[in-house]
Scaffold this active site. Sequence first.
Site, PDB file in Angstrom:
ATOM      1  N   ASP A  99      -5.392   0.550  -5.465  1.00 51.93           N
ATOM      2  CA  ASP A  99      -4.554   0.575  -6.664  1.00 51.93           C
ATOM      3  C   ASP A  99      -5.374   0.983  -7.884  1.00 51.93           C
ATOM      4  OD1 ASP A  99      -2.101   0.060  -8.125  1.00 51.93           O
ATOM      5  OD2 ASP A  99      -3.061  -1.761  -8.850  1.00 51.93           O
TER       6      ASP A  99
ATOM      7  N   ASP B 130      -4.846   4.471  -9.908  1.00 54.94           N
ATOM      8  CA  ASP B 130      -4.477   4.384 -11.327  1.00 54.94           C
ATOM      9  C   ASP B 130      -5.387   5.270 -12.177  1.00 54.94           C
ATOM     10  OD1 ASP B 130      -2.506   2.564 -10.709  1.00 54.94           O
ATOM     11  OD2 ASP B 130      -3.566   0.825 -11.522  1.00 54.94           O
TER      12      ASP B 130
ATOM     13  N   THR C 235       1.815   1.715  -3.504  1.00 54.55           N
ATOM     14  CA  THR C 235       0.664   2.202  -4.260  1.00 54.55           C
ATOM     15  C   THR C 235       0.516   3.710  -4.101  1.00 54.55           C
ATOM     16  OG1 THR C 235      -0.503   0.097  -4.012  1.00 54.55           O
ATOM     17  CG2 THR C 235      -1.845   2.016  -4.539  1.00 54.55           C
TER      18      THR C 235
ATOM     19  N   ASP D  53       3.871  -2.850  -6.570  1.00 55.47           N
ATOM     20  CA  ASP D  53       2.985  -2.966  -5.402  1.00 55.47           C
ATOM     21  C   ASP D  53       2.290  -4.324  -5.368  1.00 55.47           C
ATOM     22  OD1 ASP D  53       1.093  -2.495  -7.431  1.00 55.47           O
ATOM     23  OD2 ASP D  53       0.220  -0.741  -6.466  1.00 55.47           O
ATOM     24  N   GLY D  54       1.798  -4.763  -6.495  1.00 56.68           N
ATOM     25  CA  GLY D  54       1.153  -6.078  -6.549  1.00 56.68           C
ATOM     26  C   GLY D  54       2.134  -7.209  -6.311  1.00 56.68           C
TER      27      GLY D  54
ATOM     28  N   ASP E 102       3.670   0.861  -9.807  1.00 53.54           N
ATOM     29  CA  ASP E 102       2.346   0.251  -9.913  1.00 53.54           C
ATOM     30  C   ASP E 102       2.445  -1.262 -10.112  1.00 53.54           C
ATOM     31  OD1 ASP E 102      -0.492   0.424  -9.984  1.00 53.54           O
ATOM     32  OD2 ASP E 102      -0.412   0.238 -12.161  1.00 53.54           O
TER      33      ASP E 102
ATOM     34  N   ARG F 210       1.888  -9.924  -3.279  1.00 51.00           N
ATOM     35  CA  ARG F 210       1.869 -11.377  -3.493  1.00 51.00           C
ATOM     36  C   ARG F 210       3.007 -12.071  -2.756  1.00 51.00           C
ATOM     37  NH1 ARG F 210      -0.098  -9.448  -8.198  1.00 51.00           N
ATOM     38  NH2 ARG F 210       1.905  -9.241  -9.222  1.00 51.00           N
TER      39      ARG F 210
ATOM     40  N   ASN G  43       0.817  -1.213   0.000  1.00 51.19           N
ATOM     41  CA  ASN G  43       0.000   0.000   0.000  1.00 51.19           C
ATOM     42  C   ASN G  43       0.851   1.264   0.000  1.00 51.19           C
ATOM     43  OD1 ASN G  43      -2.409  -1.383  -0.132  1.00 51.19           O
ATOM     44  ND2 ASN G  43      -2.788  -1.281   2.061  1.00 51.19           N
TER      45      ASN G  43
END
Length: 105
Positions: free
Chosen positions: A86, A90, A32, A68-69, A65, A73, A29
């Site tokens: 997110d 975006d 993000t 962050d994912g 961007d 994960r 976060n």
Amino acid sequence: MIDTKLRDSVQILFEAAAKPFIALHISANMITVAAFLIGLCSAVLIAFGFWIEAFVVLWLSGLCDVLDGTVARLTGTSSKGGAFLDLIFDRLVEGFIVIAFAYSD
């Protein structure tokens, strides 16, 4: 977003880039929010005609961007709330970029 076919071949690079963030205890976060703020900086640069700088900064926002994912994960902290944040950030960056181009014209 990176096409799912290409994503598999570059995911290892994203994971390597995410590891320093994880080691520094920087959450997905936080990345993000950083991507959002960096994206806003790109919009400001566009508005004032700094095209090359804006492109570089927007690329950095895009990299954050993606990261962050990846961080979410790898750390097992993926959540619907994080995905929603997110998504909203975006769209806001995209909107501000459009507004910045309109302003610069």
